[in-house]
Structures are given as C-alpha cells and as structure tokens.
Enzyme design. Structure first.
Site, short mmCIF file in Angstrom:
data_model
loop_
_atom_site.label_atom_id
_atom_site.label_comp_id
_atom_site.label_asym_id
_atom_site.label_seq_id
_atom_site.Cartn_x
_atom_site.Cartn_y
_atom_site.Cartn_z
N ASP A 1 0.82 -1.21 0.00
CA ASP A 1 0.00 0.00 0.00
C ASP A 1 0.86 1.26 0.00
O ASP A 1 0.34 2.37 0.13
CB ASP A 1 -0.90 0.01 1.23
N TYR B 1 1.03 0.42 16.00
CA TYR B 1 2.40 0.82 16.30
C TYR B 1 2.43 1.70 17.55
O TYR B 1 1.47 2.44 17.82
CB TYR B 1 2.99 1.60 15.13
N LYS C 1 -0.45 -6.38 13.81
CA LYS C 1 0.92 -6.19 13.32
C LYS C 1 1.56 -5.07 14.13
O LYS C 1 0.91 -4.05 14.41
CB LYS C 1 0.89 -5.81 11.84
#
Length: 268
Positions: A24, A143, A177
C-alpha cells in the site's frame, strides 16, 4: 467465530501462520521501485510463498489476476510522506468498499501514543464493528509511536508495543501487526500481551540475513508471522526473499538455511 471469517482467515494464512506482503506504499511514497509494475511483483512474492498481499482498494484490478490464489487484504487508511504529518493516517475506504474490491480481509493503521491516537481509536472501532457484520477479518497495524514512546530501550519499548497490541484486541481486531522490539526475549513480552496472533513489521530495509534473523527471532518469541513490505517487494529478487521468509515462518527454518534454500547468499 463464524464459518465465513474462519474461511477468510485461512485464505490469508497457512495453519494459523501468516506471510503478508503489504504494498500500500504507493499512497505514502508514490510509485517506488517494486510498485511501478505491481503486477509482476505480486506474481513474484506469491509464487515465492506469500500467503497474502495488501494494497489500497484503487489498485485491486491490478492485483487479482496475479496472486496465484493467495489472499488479498485491502488497507483502509493512509497518508503521504510529503504531507504535513505522515502519522496522521486518514480513512481511505470502508469495509463495504473492500468487499466490492474482492478483499478477504481489511487492515487499518493506528499510531498508539501519537496525537492522532484518539481519532484512530474511533476509526478502528468503526472498522471492526462494520467488518463483524460481514465476517471479514481485520488486521490492526498497531504501532507505538509518539514522544512518550520509549523506543530507545528494548524492554521499555516492548511494554509500549504490548500496550499497542492489547489495544488492537480490545477494539476487536482479529490479527495485529507491530514493530519488532529488537530481541526475542523482549518480544515475548509483546506476544504475551494479547491473545491475538502477532505479526511483525519489516521496518527499514536491511541485508537479507538481518531480515531473516529478525523473522527468526520473532517466531522464537511466539509471533504468528510477518507483514513485511519493502524488505520483500523492493528486493532485487522478491520471489526468493519471499520464499526464504515463508520457510522461516511456515517450516521453522533457521535464517541461514532458509536463505540458502531460496538461492540467496549467506554472509561468511
């Protein structure tokens, strides 16, 4: 879990482990190496063993004929590297858009600890609620990023990453992730923070051996695989590096053995 969600999760993984190649980056970085002829890159990485590829919805028609029956994930937010704040990821589509694009799952990026965290929490919650209606899996890219994130110390960074992955579970994601904390011992703290399968991001592009050592370390710590972009799709031989990563994830190979089996050089 519904039968539909279970079937779709199986299409983006193998035996509960995942090698996902996100591509992406065109929205973030532009038409960089590996993405100009994205068709050939997708063919190469899926031939090499990637379980799924990931793009923004607008290039879906360039994806499907080249996946070699691998799964497809549509990413639902983004930003650019030349904009005012790359951490300010904004929605780029809906769950319904992803379904129309032929997605087996959707993904959404959240920067936990940033000034954009509140909006991104709300947006991720909306995505997981909508996806549940259709039995569509959600990969949260969670994150730890912000001025209070303790990324200079692996143990403290692992605590912050653990907070990020737990947030993804609390918001009803199916996979998460995050960044690698730096060592298997510290990454165990991240993995134990959630019941979700944890995938590691690739981070900055290093040598093949560095990449495979990170994958091996994460798997030793209990990770469920990788969601690794530039280290794979910008490689000179993307099929070979995808095969090496898949060997570590799916066959529990050691890094050097995986590189040799894929036909890649191992440093002396």
């Amino acid at each position: 879990m519904t039968a539909g969600k279970a079937a779709r999760l199986a299409r983006i993984g193998t035996g509960g482990r995942h090698v996902i190649v996100p591509m992406d980056h065109g929205i973030t970085l532009g038409a960089v190496d590996g993405l100009v002829d994205i068709e050939s890159t997708i063919d190469a990485v899926t031939t090499g063993g990637a379980d799924a590829v990931l793009t923004q919805r607008g290039v879906a028609d360039r994806v499907h004929e080249n996946t070699n029956d691998a799964g497809y994930i549509v990413h639902l937010n983004g930003s650019t590297s030349i904009g005012p704040d790359e951490s300010d990821k904004r929605p780029t589509g809906t769950v319904e858009d992803a379904i129309r694009a032929g997605a087996d799952a959707v993904s959404f990026h959240i920067n936990v600890g940033s000034e954009h965290e509140p909006d991104q929490i709300s947006q991720l919650s909306e995505v997981t609620s909508a996806a549940r209606e259709y039995g569509l899996p959600v990969l949260a890219m969670a994150y730890a990023r912000g001025h209070d994130v303790r990324d200079e110390d692996p143990e403290l960074f692992a605590e912050d990453l653990g907070h990020a992955v737990r947030l993804a579970e609390e918001l009803d994601a199916d996979l998460v992730k995050t960044a690698y904390s730096g060592t298997p011992a510290t990454f165990e703290r991240v993995v134990e923070s959630t019941a979700l399968p944890v995938l590691i991001a690739g981070g900055s592009k290093g040598t093949d051996e560095e990449t495979l050592d990170i994958v091996r370390g994460a798997m030793d710590a209990g990770a469920a695989g990788v969601s690794m972009g530039r280290s794979i799709f910008q490689h000179e031989e993307p099929e070979k590096i995808a095969r090496a990563v898949a060997s570590v994830v799916h066959e529990d190979s050691e890094a050097a053995a995986a590189l040799r089996a894929a036909g890649l050089a191992v440093e002396a």
